[in-house]
Scaffold this motif. Structure first.
Motif, PDB file in Angstrom:
ATOM      1  N   ALA A 123      16.887   9.743   0.148  1.00 37.46           N
ATOM      2  CA  ALA A 123      17.253  10.880  -0.976  1.00 37.46           C
ATOM      3  C   ALA A 123      17.288  10.153  -2.056  1.00 37.46           C
ATOM      4  CB  ALA A 123      17.805  11.719  -0.687  1.00 37.46           C
ATOM      5  N   ALA A 124      18.027   9.338  -2.180  1.00 36.44           N
ATOM      6  CA  ALA A 124      18.151   8.445  -3.672  1.00 36.44           C
ATOM      7  C   ALA A 124      17.104   7.906  -4.081  1.00 36.44           C
ATOM      8  CB  ALA A 124      19.450   7.696  -3.543  1.00 36.44           C
ATOM      9  N   ALA A 125      16.338   7.325  -3.245  1.00 43.32           N
ATOM     10  CA  ALA A 125      15.226   6.528  -3.528  1.00 43.32           C
ATOM     11  C   ALA A 125      14.227   7.460  -3.995  1.00 43.32           C
ATOM     12  CB  ALA A 125      14.538   5.855  -2.578  1.00 43.32           C
ATOM     13  N   VAL A 126      14.023   8.601  -3.532  1.00 46.33           N
ATOM     14  CA  VAL A 126      12.991   9.636  -4.245  1.00 46.33           C
ATOM     15  C   VAL A 126      13.571  10.326  -5.429  1.00 46.33           C
ATOM     16  CG1 VAL A 126      12.033  11.893  -3.709  1.00 46.33           C
ATOM     17  CG2 VAL A 126      12.059  10.019  -1.782  1.00 46.33           C
ATOM     18  N   LEU A 127      14.741  10.474  -5.579  1.00 46.05           N
ATOM     19  CA  LEU A 127      15.298  11.119  -6.798  1.00 46.05           C
ATOM     20  C   LEU A 127      15.429  10.283  -8.134  1.00 46.05           C
ATOM     21  CD1 LEU A 127      18.214  13.393  -5.022  1.00 46.05           C
ATOM     22  CD2 LEU A 127      16.041  14.028  -6.244  1.00 46.05           C
ATOM     23  N   THR A 128      15.429   8.889  -7.424  1.00 38.23           N
ATOM     24  CA  THR A 128      15.273   7.917  -8.945  1.00 38.23           C
ATOM     25  C   THR A 128      14.058   7.477  -9.146  1.00 38.23           C
ATOM     26  OG1 THR A 128      15.856   6.344  -7.175  1.00 38.23           O
ATOM     27  CG2 THR A 128      17.787   6.946  -7.994  1.00 38.23           C
ATOM     28  N   THR A 129      13.125   8.254  -8.693  1.00 35.96           N
ATOM     29  CA  THR A 129      11.765   8.112  -8.947  1.00 35.96           C
ATOM     30  C   THR A 129      11.279   8.474 -10.680  1.00 35.96           C
ATOM     31  OG1 THR A 129      11.014   7.895  -6.899  1.00 35.96           O
ATOM     32  CG2 THR A 129       9.390   8.226  -8.423  1.00 35.96           C
ATOM     33  N   ASN A 185       4.402  12.488 -12.017  1.00 32.94           N
ATOM     34  CA  ASN A 185       3.653  13.599 -12.679  1.00 32.94           C
ATOM     35  C   ASN A 185       2.514  13.055 -13.675  1.00 32.94           C
ATOM     36  OD1 ASN A 185       5.029  15.460 -11.231  1.00 32.94           O
ATOM     37  ND2 ASN A 185       6.747  15.440 -13.213  1.00 32.94           N
ATOM     38  N   ARG A 186       1.391  12.106 -13.119  1.00 30.15           N
ATOM     39  CA  ARG A 186       0.610  11.569 -14.055  1.00 30.15           C
ATOM     40  C   ARG A 186      -0.606  12.158 -13.960  1.00 30.15           C
ATOM     41  NH1 ARG A 186      -2.258   6.736 -11.067  1.00 30.15           N
ATOM     42  NH2 ARG A 186      -1.476   7.158  -9.044  1.00 30.15           N
ATOM     43  N   ALA A 232      -6.578   3.275  -1.920  1.00 25.29           N
ATOM     44  CA  ALA A 232      -5.332   2.862  -1.833  1.00 25.29           C
ATOM     45  C   ALA A 232      -4.283   4.084  -1.453  1.00 25.29           C
ATOM     46  CB  ALA A 232      -4.483   2.358  -3.343  1.00 25.29           C
ATOM     47  N   THR A 233      -4.721   5.376  -1.458  1.00 21.18           N
ATOM     48  CA  THR A 233      -4.139   6.388  -0.799  1.00 21.18           C
ATOM     49  C   THR A 233      -4.197   6.530   0.615  1.00 21.18           C
ATOM     50  OG1 THR A 233      -4.672   7.681  -2.898  1.00 21.18           O
ATOM     51  CG2 THR A 233      -3.956   9.050  -0.729  1.00 21.18           C
ATOM     52  N   ALA A 234      -5.332   6.172   1.076  1.00 20.46           N
ATOM     53  CA  ALA A 234      -5.794   6.218   2.519  1.00 20.46           C
ATOM     54  C   ALA A 234      -4.777   5.144   3.083  1.00 20.46           C
ATOM     55  CB  ALA A 234      -7.157   5.804   2.543  1.00 20.46           C
ATOM     56  N   ALA A 235      -4.752   4.084   2.518  1.00 19.61           N
ATOM     57  CA  ALA A 235      -4.125   2.681   3.065  1.00 19.61           C
ATOM     58  C   ALA A 235      -2.448   3.129   3.130  1.00 19.61           C
ATOM     59  CB  ALA A 235      -4.333   1.622   2.257  1.00 19.61           C
ATOM     60  N   GLY A 236      -2.145   3.587   1.978  1.00 21.39           N
ATOM     61  CA  GLY A 236      -0.767   4.116   1.742  1.00 21.39           C
ATOM     62  C   GLY A 236      -0.347   5.077   2.961  1.00 21.39           C
ATOM     63  N   LEU A 237      -1.107   6.008   3.133  1.00 24.22           N
ATOM     64  CA  LEU A 237      -0.756   6.973   4.149  1.00 24.22           C
ATOM     65  C   LEU A 237      -0.992   6.497   5.467  1.00 24.22           C
ATOM     66  CD1 LEU A 237      -2.813  10.128   2.633  1.00 24.22           C
ATOM     67  CD2 LEU A 237      -0.408   9.805   2.695  1.00 24.22           C
ATOM     68  N   ALA A 238      -1.733   5.442   5.393  1.00 24.22           N
ATOM     69  CA  ALA A 238      -1.968   4.858   6.886  1.00 24.22           C
ATOM     70  C   ALA A 238      -0.583   4.127   7.212  1.00 24.22           C
ATOM     71  CB  ALA A 238      -3.041   4.221   7.355  1.00 24.22           C
ATOM     72  N   LEU A 262       4.011  12.696  -2.026  1.00 24.46           N
ATOM     73  CA  LEU A 262       4.211  11.705  -2.995  1.00 24.46           C
ATOM     74  C   LEU A 262       3.286  10.494  -2.998  1.00 24.46           C
ATOM     75  CD1 LEU A 262       8.188  11.307  -2.598  1.00 24.46           C
ATOM     76  CD2 LEU A 262       7.106  11.995  -4.407  1.00 24.46           C
ATOM     77  N   PRO A 263       2.778  10.051  -1.822  1.00 24.02           N
ATOM     78  CA  PRO A 263       1.825   8.988  -1.951  1.00 24.02           C
ATOM     79  C   PRO A 263       0.467   9.307  -2.888  1.00 24.02           C
ATOM     80  CG  PRO A 263       2.502   9.158   0.357  1.00 24.02           C
ATOM     81  CD  PRO A 263       2.892  10.345  -0.654  1.00 24.02           C
ATOM     82  N   THR A 264       0.300  10.392  -2.669  1.00 25.12           N
ATOM     83  CA  THR A 264      -1.099  10.821  -3.585  1.00 25.12           C
ATOM     84  C   THR A 264      -0.665  11.024  -4.975  1.00 25.12           C
ATOM     85  OG1 THR A 264      -0.557  13.397  -3.037  1.00 25.12           O
ATOM     86  CG2 THR A 264      -2.094  12.152  -1.736  1.00 25.12           C
ATOM     87  N   ALA A 265       0.665  11.045  -5.252  1.00 27.07           N
ATOM     88  CA  ALA A 265       0.823  11.269  -6.896  1.00 27.07           C
ATOM     89  C   ALA A 265       1.006   9.635  -7.325  1.00 27.07           C
ATOM     90  CB  ALA A 265       2.434  11.746  -6.934  1.00 27.07           C
ATOM     91  N   PHE A 266       1.295   8.505  -6.491  1.00 30.09           N
ATOM     92  CA  PHE A 266       1.474   7.072  -6.726  1.00 30.09           C
ATOM     93  C   PHE A 266      -0.192   6.687  -6.700  1.00 30.09           C
ATOM     94  CE2 PHE A 266       5.795   7.910  -5.517  1.00 30.09           C
ATOM     95  CZ  PHE A 266       6.474   7.719  -6.652  1.00 30.09           C
ATOM     96  N   LEU A 267      -0.762   6.946  -5.636  1.00 29.17           N
ATOM     97  CA  LEU A 267      -2.027   5.925  -5.368  1.00 29.17           C
ATOM     98  C   LEU A 267      -3.162   7.015  -5.460  1.00 29.17           C
ATOM     99  CD1 LEU A 267      -0.583   4.524  -1.820  1.00 29.17           C
ATOM    100  CD2 LEU A 267      -0.509   3.515  -3.908  1.00 29.17           C
ATOM    101  N   SER A 268      -4.186   6.339  -5.802  1.00 30.89           N
ATOM    102  CA  SER A 268      -5.632   6.952  -5.843  1.00 30.89           C
ATOM    103  C   SER A 268      -6.478   6.089  -5.254  1.00 30.89           C
ATOM    104  CB  SER A 268      -5.949   6.789  -7.405  1.00 30.89           C
ATOM    105  OG  SER A 268      -6.226   5.543  -7.849  1.00 30.89           O
ATOM    106  N   GLY A 269      -7.810   6.747  -4.851  1.00 31.17           N
ATOM    107  CA  GLY A 269      -8.977   6.234  -3.964  1.00 31.17           C
ATOM    108  C   GLY A 269      -8.233   5.830  -2.612  1.00 31.17           C
TER     109      GLY A 269
END
Length: 110
Positions: free
Chosen positions: A97-103, A109-110, A49-55, A40-47
């Motif tokens: 689960a509700a938080a993920v399913l309501t995304t 899917n960008r 920001a992905t590394a910082a989000g995963l950390a 999920l983080p790689t779907a939302f973030l790029s560059g």
């Protein structure tokens, strides 16, 4: 599946055979979702920001691994029952689960 397993372990609290079975079901449900979550983080973030989000996710996860056993013990001591902490864990899984399913699909899917 994890939430159902934790709830069943609370219901079958007095059974030596059924309670570990329910905890095994909970573990199977929780552990099978972990690899799916990390995509999920790689779907939302790029560059960077992905590394910082995963950390950040890893840091919060490690902190939760430290706090969760203490919370479970504190709830058991406060209520005198091992069922309440299991229901709290089940509820937290349902909220996640509700938080993920309501995304929205177009965000992921960008």
């Amino acid at each position: 599946m994890g939430s159902v397993g934790f709830s069943l372990s609370a219901v079958w609290n007095g059974s030596t055979a059924l309670s570990p079975t329910a905890l095994s079901i909970a573990a199977a449900g929780v552990l099978t979702c972990a690899p799916l979550f990390w995509s999920l983080p790689t779907a939302f973030l790029s560059g960077t920001a992905t590394a910082a989000g995963l950390a950040m996710i890893n840091s919060v996860g490690n902190l939760a691994g430290f706090v969760s056993p203490y919370m479970t013990g504190a709830l058991k001591d406060a209520t005198g029952s091992a069922s309440i902490p299991m229901h709290v864990l089940a509820f937290s899984l349902v909220v996640g689960a509700a938080a993920v399913l309501t995304t929205k699909k177009h965000i992921v899917n960008r």
